[in-house]
Design an enzyme around this catalytic site. Structure first.
Site, PDB file in Angstrom:
ATOM      1  N   GLU A 179      58.605  56.588   9.588  1.00  0.00           N
ATOM      2  CA  GLU A 179      57.261  57.332  10.631  1.00  0.00           C
ATOM      3  C   GLU A 179      57.709  58.851  10.305  1.00  0.00           C
ATOM      4  O   GLU A 179      58.072  59.475  11.294  1.00  0.00           O
ATOM      5  CB  GLU A 179      57.751  56.766  11.825  1.00  0.00           C
ATOM      6  CG  GLU A 179      57.522  55.476  12.234  1.00  0.00           C
ATOM      7  CD  GLU A 179      57.575  54.992  13.725  1.00  0.00           C
ATOM      8  OE1 GLU A 179      58.469  55.874  14.308  1.00  0.00           O
ATOM      9  OE2 GLU A 179      57.098  54.243  14.175  1.00  0.00           O
ATOM     10  N   GLU A 372      56.213  47.327  10.821  1.00  0.00           N
ATOM     11  CA  GLU A 372      56.636  47.325  12.010  1.00  0.00           C
ATOM     12  C   GLU A 372      55.445  46.993  13.088  1.00  0.00           C
ATOM     13  O   GLU A 372      54.394  47.342  13.031  1.00  0.00           O
ATOM     14  CB  GLU A 372      57.158  48.490  12.664  1.00  0.00           C
ATOM     15  CG  GLU A 372      58.478  48.967  12.416  1.00  0.00           C
ATOM     16  CD  GLU A 372      58.774  50.260  12.739  1.00  0.00           C
ATOM     17  OE1 GLU A 372      58.608  50.582  14.042  1.00  0.00           O
ATOM     18  OE2 GLU A 372      59.515  50.905  12.099  1.00  0.00           O
TER      19      GLU A 372
HETATM   20  P1  P53 Z   1      61.213  51.374  20.591  1.00  0.00           P
HETATM   21  C1  P53 Z   1      57.583  55.457  19.750  1.00  0.00           C
HETATM   22  C2  P53 Z   1      56.465  55.234  19.238  1.00  0.00           C
HETATM   23  C3  P53 Z   1      55.930  54.573  18.226  1.00  0.00           C
HETATM   24  C4  P53 Z   1      57.111  54.344  17.181  1.00  0.00           C
HETATM   25  O1  P53 Z   1      60.234  51.644  19.467  1.00  0.00           O
HETATM   26  C5  P53 Z   1      58.376  54.598  17.684  1.00  0.00           C
HETATM   27  C6  P53 Z   1      58.580  55.271  18.551  1.00  0.00           C
HETATM   28  C7  P53 Z   1      60.131  55.706  19.168  1.00  0.00           C
HETATM   29  O2  P53 Z   1      60.242  55.181  20.208  1.00  0.00           O
HETATM   30  O3  P53 Z   1      59.341  54.294  16.713  1.00  0.00           O
HETATM   31  C8  P53 Z   1      59.331  53.025  15.927  1.00  0.00           C
HETATM   32  O4  P53 Z   1      62.674  50.960  20.059  1.00  0.00           O
HETATM   33  C9  P53 Z   1      60.672  53.158  15.149  1.00  0.00           C
HETATM   34  C10 P53 Z   1      61.786  52.151  15.397  1.00  0.00           C
HETATM   35  C11 P53 Z   1      61.633  51.929  16.859  1.00  0.00           C
HETATM   36  C12 P53 Z   1      60.103  51.230  17.274  1.00  0.00           C
HETATM   37  O5  P53 Z   1      59.348  51.964  16.647  1.00  0.00           O
HETATM   38  O6  P53 Z   1      61.316  52.651  21.343  1.00  0.00           O
HETATM   39  O7  P53 Z   1      60.387  53.116  13.844  1.00  0.00           O
HETATM   40  O8  P53 Z   1      63.057  52.781  15.214  1.00  0.00           O
HETATM   41  O9  P53 Z   1      62.534  50.963  17.488  1.00  0.00           O
HETATM   42  C13 P53 Z   1      60.063  50.705  18.631  1.00  0.00           C
HETATM   43  O10 P53 Z   1      60.476  50.284  21.521  1.00  0.00           O
END
Ligand code: P53
Length: 475
Positions: A179, A372
């Site tokens: 990201e 993801e």
């Molecule tokens: P969490 C925010 C918005 C979109 C993606 O996020 C993000 C985040 C960070 O909060 O990060 C990605 O754990 C990232 C992962 C993360 C996952 O999204 O806040 O690549 O490390 O865990 C989900 O629910």
């Protein structure tokens, strides 16, 4: 059949959110280790509150996380049990270079990932490796201010060279930065940037971004030299931005919002700064320190594929009054009245995935990889410890359907799909354990209590069938 024969089904994790053992095996301290859970997380993560060391008043959920460092054999066996074709994981930079500027790597760290990859390969699982999933060795933050310094390029490239050489026969798929656009939204967690009083933050962020972009292109260059078979990709926190109304000003605003994120991929995939960004930087008086050779490096070493995370679409308005109501997430968005949201307010939009895939494929015309996607939710185990996560199955099913449409009906070239947090892990945004994404439940709570015991959720068996049928059986 919609998906290609060799479609890479699997799941994804990041070192700092699952490994734990943050000081074992010679590992050095990194920005991700000083990210506390609780109220201060947002200020620390956004680089507003300086916390370069851990203290007793805070809880740091990443220190132990789910202790995959000691449980990787069991965990990979569980992933293999679902028939995973691919496992996306990240290497913790500070396991390989504890301080970041050493001449020689830390052998114990290298050995750990050798073991991990061997374990994957034993089950025929293709590792997909994120070289930097937000982490920066703390020593580099303290001595040179992380990516604001051009020296970071050398440290990063050295790190890449070491892991490329070491794992060249075990790993084929690489992502240079997770990201990469997170640097704009959550700069300390995303790139180790902490701001000083009175500093021009935009300037610091875009200079740092330039260094990352050059580093990414150089990594791509040396990666291809070390093994021409390597597939090296970029990684975007994606999700198209919709306009709140059909007012042209709203539509324009949504385009600007998307460009803010596309900027990075435009450079990594097309090999040059896009015209709109050059103009905007000029208008804002931001100077990018291009050095001799940068233009050529960016131009000649673009990525092989485009990977991205997708959780939700976003919504924006040109009217500042309306936009005031956006939430406090890393990616701000208005509430879309046509969508439902998760317990954390992330709006659920499967068609938005098809839209995002098409937008990216139209723009870059390179293979895509969804690395993801998933639903962060509260899971409540029943008396037998079993989690019936039908809500998660529904979320994933609808997104897989949309992804299938993008492939089958729109002709998007898609390499694979790895769901986020295939085994429960610490949330990056909130530091909670309670925000779970996994097919595998891990017994641990927000305060760090629990046995760490792993158990299969209902979605585990469901996803196994999805993989077995190459995405045909989604019921
Ligand atoms: P969490 C925010 C918005 C979109 C993606 O996020 C993000 C985040 C960070 O909060 O990060 C990605 O754990 C990232 C992962 C993360 C996952 O999204 O806040 O690549 O490390 O865990 C989900 O629910």
């Amino acid at each position: 059949m919609a998906f290609r024969e060799d479609f890479l089904w699997g799941g994804a994790t990041a070192a700092n959110q699952c490994e734990g053992a943050y000081l074992e095996g010679g590992r050095g301290l990194a920005n991700v280790d000083v990210m506390p859970a609780g109220v201060d997380r947002f200020s620390v993560g956004s680089g507003e509150m300086k916390m370069f060391r851990c203290d007793d008043d805070h809880f740091y959920p990443g220190h132990e996380a789910i202790d995959m460092y000691h449980n990787y054999k069991e965990d990979i066996a569980l992933l293999a049990g679902m028939g995973f074709k691919c496992y996306r994981l990240s290497i913790a930079w500070s396991r390989i270079f504890p301080k970041g500027d050493e001449l020689e790597p830390n052998e114990a760290g290298l050995q750990f990932y050798d073991n991990l990859f061997d374990e994957c390969l034993k089950y025929g699982i293709e590792p997909l490796v994120t070289i930097c999933h937000f982490d920066v060795p703390m020593h580099l933050i303290e001595t040179i201010g992380s990516w604001r310094s051009r020296q970071m390029i050398d440290h990063y490239v050295h790190y890449c060279e070491v892991i490329f050489k070491r794992y060249k026969n075990k790993v084929k798929y690489w992502l240079t930065f997770n990201e990469i656009n997170m640097i704009l939204h959550f700069p300390f967690m995303g790139a180790g940037l902490c701001f000083e009083e009175g500093e021009n933050k935009q300037q610091v962020k875009y200079v740092a971004a330039h260094h990352e972009l050059v580093a990414s292109a150089l990594a791509t260059k040396i990666g291809h030299e070390i093994n021409p078979e390597f597939k090296i990709g970029c990684m975007l926190a994606a999700g198209n931005t919709y306009a709140n109304t059909c007012h042209p000003a709203d539509v324009w605003k949504s385009m600007e919002k998307d460009r803010e994120n596309y900027f990075f991929i435009d450079v990594q995939s097309r090999g040059e700064y896009p015209a709109y960004a050059l103009k905007q930087l000029e208008r804002e008086g931001i100077e990018i320190p291009f050095e001799e050779g940068d233009v050529e490096i960016l131009k000649n070493h673009t990525v092989d594929f485009i990977s991205f995370s997708y959780y939700s679409s976003r919504l924006t308005s040109a009217d500042p009054e309306v936009n005031k109501t956006t939430d406090g997430n890393a990616f701000e968005t208005l509430k879309n009245p046509y969508l439902e949201a998760s317990e954390w307010g992330w709006q659920i939009d499967p068609l938005g995935l098809r839209i995002t895939m098409n937008a990216l494929y139209d723009r870059y015309q390179k293979p895509l990889f969804i690395v993801e996607n998933g639903l962060g939710a509260v899971d409540v185990p029943d008396a037998n410890g079993y989690v019936k996560d039908d809500y998660r199955i529904d979320y994933l099913r609808e997104h897989i359907k949309a992804m299938k449409e993008a492939v089958e009906l729109d002709g998007v070239d898609l390499i694979g799909y790895t769901t986020w947090g295939c085994i429960d892990l610490v949330s990056a945004g909130t530091g909670e354990m309670k925000k779970r994404y996994g097919f595998i439940y891990v017994d641990k709570d927000n305060d760090g209590n629990g046995t760490l015991k792993r158990s299969k959720k209902k979605s585990y068996d469901w996803y196994k069938k999805v993989i077995e049928s190459n995405g045909e059986q989604l019921a």
